[in-house]
Design a protein around this motif. Structure first.
Motif: not given
Length: 307
Positions: A71-83, A278-283
């Motif tokens: 779940g985090s693999a497609l979200l976090f890299p995407f967020l990093l690029v968008q930021i 999407l962020t707190c649960q995996p951590f």
């Protein structure tokens, strides 16, 4: 009107100019992502390498941790690029892929938690018959049942959204979500709404019924059993309940934000609430299970101890 296959990109309107602070946000998100990968991979490796942890409960945990990496693999890299980007757009193909991955992640997470509650029910209420009920074939079937139905449901959901005729391409989120796509439609969305409502209610009601039933039985055994039984139940059920409640409230934040007007809520808070599950649960999960389950905690200590 234009078909969604003709839309080349979507604009994510929830992003706003943060100036030099975007580098700080980038570092925060990157740090969280590295910690998520490290914590989940560490526990997967520990469980796989220790034969004493090759038990149904820990195998279900591996399934849970793998899903969080997924779940985090497609979200976090995407967020990093968008930021770091000045133009916050995403191609239609990537947008629908993100919808599929993030929604299937949420479904698998919920199914996994339901299966884990069933496992705890058998372990606490039927300890003598547990090994018979929870055979290797049963464990494999339950893990497969945690993954296949959510994927099938979301394939149909994404396909229905992809076939819609859209009158716009602006999504008021920091990532793509299905409800935002449906709101852009200028064609009939009756089938989408009925299917979405039916599958959501059926899934939530059936899984919550299973979870409530199992924990009702567990509590009954705890109150009528010995102190040792209560301690065993608390040690294994507390992290599961905490994980379940954290995920449930995170999903509720997202549902409320999607369905109601949240313009009066500050932008940063809206973004945080939409990203919470999407962020707190995996951590949250690997930290919680690593600290609360004694076998995993001892395995971690032995791994890092200097001999």
């Amino acid at each position: 009107m234009m078909n969604s296959t003709q839309v080349s990109h979507f604009t994510l309107a929830a992003y706003f100019d943060t100036g030099v602070f975007k580098y700080l946000y980038f570092l925060i998100i990157l740090t969280v992502y590295v910690l998520i990968i490290s914590a989940n991979v560490l526990l997967i490796v520990i469980i796989c390498m220790n034969r004493s942890l090759h038990e149904p409960m820990y195998l279900f945990l591996v399934s849970l941790f793998v899903n969080q990496l997924y779940g985090s693999a497609l979200l976090f890299p995407f967020l990093l690029v968008q930021i770091l980007s000045d133009i916050h757009t995403v191609s239609a193909a990537v947008c629908f892929l993100q919808i599929f991955c993030l929604y299937s992640y949420a479904g698998v997470e919920f199914f996994n938690l339901a299966v884990m509650s069933y496992d705890r029910y058998l372990a606490i209420c039927y300890p003598l018959q547990y090994n018979t009920h929870m055979s290797c074939k049963r464990v494999a079937f339950l893990i497969a049942a945690s993954w296949f139905p959510p994927f099938l449901i979301i394939v149909i959901t994404t396909s229905l959204s992809f076939s819609l005729q859209l009158c716009g391409n602006i999504i008021n989120k920091v990532y793509c979500d299905n409800y935002s796509i449906v709101k852009l439609a200028c064609s009939d969305t009756t089938v989408n709404n009925i299917y979405g409502l039916f599958t959501t209610l059926l899934t939530i009601i059936s899984l919550l019924t299973l979870i409530l039933y199992t924990y009702t039985k567990i509590l009954r055994v705890c109150f009528s059993g010995s102190k040792q039984t209560r301690q065993k139940a608390l040690s294994t059920c507390t992290p599961h309940l905490a994980s379940l409640l954290n995920f449930f409230f995170g999903c509720m934040f997202e549902v409320v934000q999607s369905r109601f007007n949240m313009n009066s809520v500050p932008s940063m808070l809206r973004i945080f609430l939409s990203l919470y599950f999407l962020t707190c649960q995996p951590f949250f999960n690997p930290v919680l299970y690593g600290l609360k389950l004694s076998k995993i905690r001892h395995a971690c200590k032995s791994l890092f101890s200097v001999k």
